[in-house]
Motif scaffolding. Structure first.
Motif: not given
Lengths: 385, 127
Positions: B62-64, B104
């Motif tokens: 989803y996010a990094r 993502a």
């Protein structure tokens, strides 16, 4: 939802002061706090003994409300120590207004201080990493905001340059504020070339680590004009709490500011276009973009374009963080009180070179945790009542 | 059926399972919602009827973020949020891929690896 019993215009800030901003060598957090209290009471022309309710939130002292009462020699009718991080003080104002309106207290003191720069050189916090995040070593709180920035860039195409322009605008305001900590030139290129910390955020995307404190005094509106300086009325307030840990935030691009802003503006009977000056807790550059969107100053996903190219800098389309913000003015760890003091400065016309002509309505907004707690206050001059 | 007041709390149950090499999340017997991290009552409906199920292990980034750290202190590492197929999100790390390749939308699979202190932790690899 408009409540029948509204706090609109019922209470006012009648005194405000800063203390120990920048470096306060040899002073404890509580000593900085009390210096601010002394200044705010003098500003209000109120004797210490008249204070009958207090609110604070200190960096490491979990019982800081009790310590404050002790150090002031007070036996308050109410002691508020609710801790939501940097948003706490904008919540304290709402509780203060309730106490005043119900006549459970007559003079409410709200204050904060921190010596984190000279004491530790980094964020001082009583918090540890959450159980289900600790194994992965996110930087606290930086990596949480980095994840939000990454998601905003992925989802809306927000650019590295747009993030940088938030920091550049803050520095441009700070140059107009003799009390700001960082006033040397800062360009978009400087920000983008600064040291990477937790991608996509770099060191110049991050708030300062300074000492500093502030205090305000609130009274009922009916007596607010019995003081040396013009009253600043609390017209509306609202809160939004969506999570504690970033891994539990449902949508990293939508904060509780959507709820807190709507509640506050509904109570005040104003809309974003009516606001003259905005003070946001800019712990990181992404915060400003998120909050401007969620508070309704631009559409979701358009915050990057809104702040780009001087949009929120002096001469831009909306003055944001006129003191220089947490990015360039002062950031002792829980910045919320500074949004209120700068709001007072602007609404009294005391902001010097950075004064916004004719400022009548200010939106002050605090953030706590990792985009977890959002609290909005709408403040106005007598003309807005 | 799990229940309030019976045995250790959900954090301890999760940790004990993980120590045995088992990654499980909760599912609400009341409304069917999957729950992570472990909780006492379902945040969707308030039921205390939270049982344990094995997730498929498949998820999507989803996010990094990549935490920048000097090589002599261990070098850079990634921190991600992964959405599992069951609809819950968790913080984790992606192994077996260059940090700058993590974006993502990347499809990943769970396994049990090591956390910061060498303790067992759920980590992911690209599918």
């Amino acid at each position: 939802m408009r409540s029948k019993l509204s706090l609109r215009g019922k209470a006012a800030i009648v005194g405000a002061a800063l203390a120990g901003c920048g470096e306060a060598h040899g002073k404890s957090s509580m000593e900085i706090t009390i210096e601010g209290v002394h200044g705010a009471l003098a500003d209000a022309g109120i004797a210490l003994g008249e204070v009958d309710a207090i609110a604070t939130c200190q960096p490491l002292d979990m019982l800081s409300g009790l310590t404050l009462a002790q150090e002031l020699g007070l036996n308050p009718r109410f002691t508020m120590n609710n801790r939501m991080g940097g948003s706490s003080f904008l919540s304290h104002t709402l509780w203060a207004a309730m106490l005043l309106e119900l006549r459970l207290a007559d003079t409410v003191l709200i204050c904060y201080g921190s010596n984190q720069r000279t004491a530790s050189g980094k964020l001082m916090t009583a918090l540890g990493l959450p159980t289900y995040e600790a194994p992965y070593k996110p930087l606290f709180p930086l990596s949480s905001y980095a994840l939000a920035a990454d998601r905003h860039m992925t989802q809306f195409g927000t650019t590295r340059e747009q993030l940088a322009d938030v920091a550049v605008a803050a520095r441009a305001w700070a140059k107009k504020n003799p009390d700001a900590f960082m006033r040397d030139p800062l360009t978009r290129e400087d920000v983008i070339a600064s040291r990477p910390v937790s991608d996509p955020l770099r060191v110049r995307d991050c708030c300062l680590v300074t000492d500093g404190g502030g205090a305000i005094v609130m009274r009922r509106a009916e007596t607010a004009k019995d003081h040396p300086r013009p009253p600043v009325y609390l017209l509306g307030g609202g809160e939004g709490t969506t999570h504690r840990d970033i891994s539990e935030m449902a949508d990293l691009t939508v904060t509780g500011a959507a709820q807190s802003g709507r509640t506050a503006m509904d109570m005040a009977g104003v809309k974003p276009a009516d606001i003259d000056v905005v003070q946001l807790y800019d712990a990181f550059t992404i915060n400003v973009i998120l909050f401007l969107e969620d508070l309704g100053f631009c559409k979701k996903g358009e915050g990057g374009a809104f702040v780009a190219n001087g949009g929120i800098a002096p001469g831009g389309h909306l003055p944001v963080n006129t003191n220089g913000g947490g990015l360039s003015c002062v950031h002792p760890g829980m910045y919320g009180i500074f949004t209120l003091v700068e709001a007072v400065r602007q609404l009294r016309g005391e902001a010097g070179d950075r004064q916004i002509d004719g400022a009548e309505l200010v939106l002050a907004h605090g953030n706590g945790g990792v985009l977890s707690s959002q609290v909005t206050n709408i403040l106005g001059t007598e003309a807005t009542l | 059926m799990a229940g309030i007041g019976q045995g250790p709390g959900p954090d301890a149950v999760f940790a004990a399972k993980l120590a045995e090499g088992v990654f499980e999340i909760q599912k609400c017997g009341g409304c069917g919602t999957h729950v992570f991290h472990p909780r006492v009552i379902c945040p969707a409906c308030g039921s205390a009827d939270l049982g344990w199920i094995a997730p498929t292990g498949r998820g999507t980034v989803y996010a990094r973020t990549v935490v920048r750290r000097k090589p002599e202190r261990g070098g850079d590492y990634n921190v991600v949020l992964v959405d599992l197929e069951e609809g819950v999100r968790m913080m984790s790390r992606i192994d077996g891929i260059a940090h700058d390749q993590i974006v993502a939308g990347l499809k990943v699979t769970a396994s049990i690896g090591e956390g910061a202190e060498g303790d067992p932790a759920v980590v992911f690899r690209p599918e």
